[in-house]
Scaffold this motif. Structure first.
Motif, PDB file in Angstrom:
ATOM      1  N   ASN A  57      -8.728 -14.240  -0.404  1.00 17.86           N
ATOM      2  CA  ASN A  57      -8.061 -13.060  -0.948  1.00 17.86           C
ATOM      3  C   ASN A  57      -9.091 -12.205  -1.648  1.00 17.86           C
ATOM      4  OD1 ASN A  57      -6.068 -11.212  -1.932  1.00 17.86           O
ATOM      5  ND2 ASN A  57      -4.594 -12.894  -2.030  1.00 17.86           N
ATOM      6  N   ARG A  58      -8.688 -11.019  -1.936  1.00 23.37           N
ATOM      7  CA  ARG A  58      -9.502 -10.152  -2.750  1.00 23.37           C
ATOM      8  C   ARG A  58      -9.627 -10.775  -4.135  1.00 23.37           C
ATOM      9  NH1 ARG A  58      -7.714  -3.903  -4.140  1.00 23.37           N
ATOM     10  NH2 ARG A  58      -9.420  -3.453  -5.577  1.00 23.37           N
ATOM     11  N   VAL A  59     -10.757 -10.526  -4.783  1.00 23.33           N
ATOM     12  CA  VAL A  59     -10.907 -10.924  -6.175  1.00 23.33           C
ATOM     13  C   VAL A  59     -10.392  -9.770  -7.003  1.00 23.33           C
ATOM     14  CG1 VAL A  59     -12.518 -11.596  -7.984  1.00 23.33           C
ATOM     15  CG2 VAL A  59     -12.856 -12.412  -5.644  1.00 23.33           C
ATOM     16  N   GLY A  60      -9.304  -9.979  -7.653  1.00 20.55           N
ATOM     17  CA  GLY A  60      -8.647  -8.894  -8.352  1.00 20.55           C
ATOM     18  C   GLY A  60      -8.460  -9.170  -9.828  1.00 20.55           C
ATOM     19  N   PRO A  61      -7.513  -8.518 -10.486  1.00 20.76           N
ATOM     20  CA  PRO A  61      -6.427  -7.793  -9.800  1.00 20.76           C
ATOM     21  C   PRO A  61      -6.858  -6.396  -9.370  1.00 20.76           C
ATOM     22  CG  PRO A  61      -6.099  -7.772 -12.169  1.00 20.76           C
ATOM     23  CD  PRO A  61      -7.309  -8.611 -11.931  1.00 20.76           C
ATOM     24  N   PRO A  62      -6.124  -5.784  -8.431  1.00 17.55           N
ATOM     25  CA  PRO A  62      -5.029  -6.387  -7.693  1.00 17.55           C
ATOM     26  C   PRO A  62      -5.523  -7.265  -6.546  1.00 17.55           C
ATOM     27  CG  PRO A  62      -5.382  -4.167  -6.916  1.00 17.55           C
ATOM     28  CD  PRO A  62      -6.362  -4.386  -8.026  1.00 17.55           C
ATOM     29  N   ILE A  63      -4.639  -8.044  -5.986  1.00 16.57           N
ATOM     30  CA  ILE A  63      -4.951  -8.851  -4.820  1.00 16.57           C
ATOM     31  C   ILE A  63      -3.960  -8.530  -3.716  1.00 16.57           C
ATOM     32  CG2 ILE A  63      -5.915 -10.746  -6.184  1.00 16.57           C
ATOM     33  CD1 ILE A  63      -3.288 -12.265  -5.740  1.00 16.57           C
ATOM     34  N   PHE A  64      -4.271  -9.002  -2.533  1.00 13.92           N
ATOM     35  CA  PHE A  64      -3.373  -8.846  -1.395  1.00 13.92           C
ATOM     36  C   PHE A  64      -2.339  -9.969  -1.397  1.00 13.92           C
ATOM     37  CE2 PHE A  64      -5.937  -5.520  -0.020  1.00 13.92           C
ATOM     38  CZ  PHE A  64      -7.268  -5.913   0.110  1.00 13.92           C
ATOM     39  N   ASN A  65      -1.345  -9.845  -0.530  1.00 19.53           N
ATOM     40  CA  ASN A  65      -0.413 -10.951  -0.356  1.00 19.53           C
ATOM     41  C   ASN A  65      -1.180 -12.182   0.143  1.00 19.53           C
ATOM     42  OD1 ASN A  65       1.803  -9.432  -1.099  1.00 19.53           O
ATOM     43  ND2 ASN A  65       2.303  -8.847   0.995  1.00 19.53           N
ATOM     44  N   TRP A  66      -0.798 -13.335  -0.350  1.00 24.20           N
ATOM     45  CA  TRP A  66      -1.465 -14.570   0.068  1.00 24.20           C
ATOM     46  C   TRP A  66      -1.089 -14.916   1.512  1.00 24.20           C
ATOM     47  CZ3 TRP A  66      -5.231 -16.508  -2.837  1.00 24.20           C
ATOM     48  CH2 TRP A  66      -5.246 -16.214  -4.199  1.00 24.20           C
ATOM     49  N   GLY A  67      -2.087 -15.421   2.245  1.00 24.07           N
ATOM     50  CA  GLY A  67      -1.805 -15.966   3.565  1.00 24.07           C
ATOM     51  C   GLY A  67      -1.252 -17.369   3.435  1.00 24.07           C
ATOM     52  N   GLN A  68      -1.176 -18.063   4.574  1.00 22.50           N
ATOM     53  CA  GLN A  68      -0.605 -19.400   4.562  1.00 22.50           C
ATOM     54  C   GLN A  68      -1.623 -20.460   4.130  1.00 22.50           C
ATOM     55  OE1 GLN A  68      -1.788 -18.014   7.215  1.00 22.50           O
ATOM     56  NE2 GLN A  68      -2.949 -19.593   8.289  1.00 22.50           N
ATOM     57  N   GLY A  69      -2.875 -20.091   4.121  1.00 26.37           N
ATOM     58  CA  GLY A  69      -3.923 -21.028   3.747  1.00 26.37           C
ATOM     59  C   GLY A  69      -4.233 -22.008   4.859  1.00 26.37           C
ATOM     60  N   THR A  70      -5.248 -22.833   4.627  1.00 27.69           N
ATOM     61  CA  THR A  70      -5.608 -23.875   5.575  1.00 27.69           C
ATOM     62  C   THR A  70      -5.929 -25.139   4.787  1.00 27.69           C
ATOM     63  OG1 THR A  70      -7.018 -24.414   7.479  1.00 27.69           O
ATOM     64  CG2 THR A  70      -8.066 -23.184   5.681  1.00 27.69           C
TER      65      THR A  70
END
Length: 115
Positions: free
Chosen positions: A96-109
């Motif tokens: 993710n972006r280092v924020g704030p703000p950040i983007f919506n989280w993905g599902q991860g791995t």
């Protein structure tokens, strides 16, 4: 809104290696500082590595010398090369972006380090 898709996790023995990938739906890595985060069961999500738009990198002490973050702007992808993996690296990994703000989280791995 930017979509982030992480991949590359798996089960690996202690001392092994994995390379994680994070693909973005549009070109963001040349603009924003991007990071790899991880969350282990029962623990808070932590930032383990980040890379600035200028290419500078930084790591949390627990992964220094073992993990390497990099990016390919042309492919809209950021990577995390993980070597000498330890059981304590077991977690779900996100970018993710280092924020704030950040983007919506993905599902991860999921990364699981176990013998």
């Amino acid at each position: 809104q930017v979509q982030l898709v992480e991949s590359g996790g798996g089960l690996v023995q202690p001392g092994g290696s994995l390379r994680l990938s994070c693909a973005a739906s549009r070109n963001i890595f040349s603009i924003y500082t991007m990071g790899w985060y991880r969350q282990a069961p029962g623990k808070q999500r932590e930032l383990v590595a980040h890379i600035t738009s200028g290419g500078s990198t930084n790591y949390v002490d627990s992964v220094k010398g073992r993990f390497t973050i990099s990016r390919d702007n042309a492919k809209n992808t950021v990577y995390l090369q993980m070597n000498s993996l330890k059981s304590e690296d077991t977690a779900r990994y996100y970018c993710n972006r280092v924020g704030p703000p950040i983007f919506n989280w993905g599902q991860g791995t999921q990364v699981t380090v176990s013998s």
